[in-house]
Design a protein around this motif. Structure first.
Motif, PDB file in Angstrom:
ATOM      1  N   UNK A 184      23.791 -40.210  28.135  1.00 52.63           N
ATOM      2  CA  UNK A 184      25.368 -40.019  28.563  1.00 52.63           C
ATOM      3  C   UNK A 184      25.660 -40.770  29.736  1.00 52.63           C
ATOM      4  N   UNK A 185      24.933 -40.395  30.788  1.00 51.60           N
ATOM      5  CA  UNK A 185      24.972 -41.055  32.255  1.00 51.60           C
ATOM      6  C   UNK A 185      25.077 -42.494  32.050  1.00 51.60           C
ATOM      7  N   UNK A 186      23.998 -43.082  31.454  1.00 54.38           N
ATOM      8  CA  UNK A 186      23.910 -44.669  31.025  1.00 54.38           C
ATOM      9  C   UNK A 186      25.001 -45.281  30.619  1.00 54.38           C
ATOM     10  N   UNK A 242      15.877 -42.929  20.820  1.00 55.87           N
ATOM     11  CA  UNK A 242      15.734 -41.965  19.805  1.00 55.87           C
ATOM     12  C   UNK A 242      16.750 -40.616  20.076  1.00 55.87           C
ATOM     13  N   UNK A 243      17.656 -40.378  19.338  1.00 59.17           N
ATOM     14  CA  UNK A 243      18.438 -39.427  19.406  1.00 59.17           C
ATOM     15  C   UNK A 243      18.846 -38.664  18.239  1.00 59.17           C
ATOM     16  N   UNK A 293      29.610 -39.680  18.239  1.00 65.34           N
ATOM     17  CA  UNK A 293      30.238 -39.230  19.565  1.00 65.34           C
ATOM     18  C   UNK A 293      30.351 -40.253  20.625  1.00 65.34           C
ATOM     19  N   UNK A 294      29.343 -40.935  20.872  1.00 65.96           N
ATOM     20  CA  UNK A 294      29.167 -42.075  21.755  1.00 65.96           C
ATOM     21  C   UNK A 294      30.312 -43.230  21.294  1.00 65.96           C
ATOM     22  N   UNK A 337      34.682 -47.531  21.767  1.00 66.62           N
ATOM     23  CA  UNK A 337      35.877 -47.588  21.213  1.00 66.62           C
ATOM     24  C   UNK A 337      36.920 -48.028  21.995  1.00 66.62           C
ATOM     25  N   UNK A 338      37.022 -47.064  23.129  1.00 65.83           N
ATOM     26  CA  UNK A 338      38.473 -47.214  24.156  1.00 65.83           C
ATOM     27  C   UNK A 338      38.222 -48.487  24.833  1.00 65.83           C
TER      28      UNK A 338
END
Length: 436
Positions: free
Chosen positions: A100-102, A121-122, A129-130, A135-136
């Motif tokens: 998330x931070x990256x 690996x998630x 979610x990411x 997309x924004x």
């Protein structure tokens, strides 16, 4: 093609160097300034065959550079997200804080049309979610899981057995898949399968692959327990099973089980995510896979105790291996060090040796004894335990040479990698795991 690789740990450093070696212009980015400086000098911060050669070649050619400034990712056509996903402290789920931070750091530098390719690996559902955040910016997020084997990571990156790209629906996803196909054009040209899937399937592929491999390893180790009780030989059993083309012989090597930074944490995270989805019963067997694997370490320790007549206090035990597997210096969840620590806890005088991982092991477990040379570890030992099957233990160590150094002539073959008949003929008390 211009690329950035976000995260220069094991996965990222190898990916950056390999992509530069096939002609791409690559910048590797990491928040650890010391790691960046080491890589920028052409030095690998961990042991991986061929990596330093690729690093030096890439830096010399100008196609590869490293930075701690995320702004240097700007202008890349594709951004590979390759940060770690460790197990959360005190739990089994994957810790996604670094991912998330990256991504949050990368977002301000994305352009419309850029592609962000997740390689970490998630848990399934993470990419969706990411993707909403990506997309924004007008960029597109895809998921491109890695299937690297430590010790073979350069080979697996340059000549993968398959490439999987999970994409969102719509034109953006189709365009992103085309861009990734161009990024991997050299592998695709040699026949590597290129599979385009939805995001969730691409996330599941890596977890499912590791779950299957872990299950296969634990299956044969469960058979080893039965073979031991029945007086059978699990190595011959595995050979016989392996001739069945539906099963195959690979990953049917019985012994002390698996370790490292991937299989153990990944099967636990896979199980945790299945439970979150309300389908924990579907992968309930993975809890037993994990239990069997850990039980093999208990068995190895007990074999040493039994072989030494029930008394290990004050006895010298040589542990051959510290890395969780050969051709690596990775000691994460290492079966070798786990066994060594347990024997030390029973009062044994433990001496560990390893061709690559000794410094890492000594930093993590200073209470153990260490020897840089194999023969120094063997000298005057009452028992020898082989836990990491480096060639210099599996192939190059002879019973006669070891016998000139080892006092007890007791060997515990934690990987079932030795010729039992040869060692027994030389007068050794040989003990394999599930072998006659």
């Amino acid at each position: 093609m211009r690329m950035s690789v976000i995260g220069c740990g094991y996965l990222g450093a190898v990916h950056a160097a390999a992509m530069a070696s096939i002609g791409h212009d690559v910048v590797g980015i990491d928040v650890d300034e010391h790691k960046v400086a080491v890589l920028a000098h052409g030095t690998a911060p961990f042991f991986e065959p061929r990596l330093e050669e690729l690093l030096r070649d890439g830096l010399t050619s100008g196609r590869l550079r490293f930075s701690s400034d995320m702004a240097d990712a700007r202008g890349s056509d594709v951004h590979f997200l390759a940060v770690g996903t460790p197990q959360v402290a005190g739990g089994h789920a994957a810790d996604l804080r670094f991912v998330d931070a990256a991504l949050e750091s990368l977002l301000p530098h994305l352009r419309r049309g850029d592609v962000v390719a997740g390689k970490s690996t998630v848990p399934v559902g993470t990419a969706e979610r990411l993707a909403a955040r990506v997309d924004e910016t007008g960029a597109t997020l895809v998921w491109n899981p890695e299937f690297l084997r430590e010790g073979w990571a350069v080979h697996d990156t340059l000549t993968p057995d398959r490439l999987v790209v999970g994409v969102p629906d719509g034109a953006g996803g189709a365009g992103a898949a085309t861009l990734l196909r161009k990024a991997y054009a050299s592998a695709v040209a040699t026949g590597t399968p290129f599979l385009v899937t939805d995001l969730a399937t691409a996330e599941l592929v890596k977890g499912a692959a590791n779950a299957f491999l872990a299950t296969k390893i634990s299956f044969i180790n469960a058979m080893a327990e039965i073979a031991e009780a029945a007086g059978a030989d699990v190595a011959l059993l595995a050979d016989a099973l392996g001739y069945d083309t539906r099963i195959g012989r690979r990953y049917l090597g019985s012994g002390i089980g698996f370790g490292g930074g991937c299989l153990p944490k990944d099967i636990r995270a896979f199980t945790a995510r299945a439970e979150e989805l309300g389908r924990g019963e579907a992968v309930g067997f993975l809890r037993e896979v994990d239990a069997i694997n850990l039980r093999r370490r208990d068995r190895a320790v007990q074999m040493v105790v039994d072989a030494l007549g029930g008394l290990v206090f004050g006895r010298r035990v040589a542990v051959l291996g510290a890395a969780f597997k050969p051709f690596s210096d990775d000691i994460r969840d290492s079966p070798a060090l786990d066994v060594a620590v347990r024997l030390r806890g029973l009062g044994a005088d433990v001496v560990v040796t390893d061709p690559a991982a000794l410094a890492n092991a000594e930093a993590a477990h200073p209470q153990l004894g260490y020897a840089a040379e194999r023969d120094d570890a063997l000298r005057d030992a009452d028992a020898v335990v082989i836990v990491t099957e480096w060639d210099e233990y599996r192939r190059d160590l002879t019973p006669e040479h070891a016998g000139s150094l080892v006092a007890g002539r007791v060997i515990i073959d934690g990987r079932n990698c030795l010729d039992a008949d040869l060692w027994r003929a030389a007068g050794w008390s040989y003990h394999g795991m599930g072998r006659r």
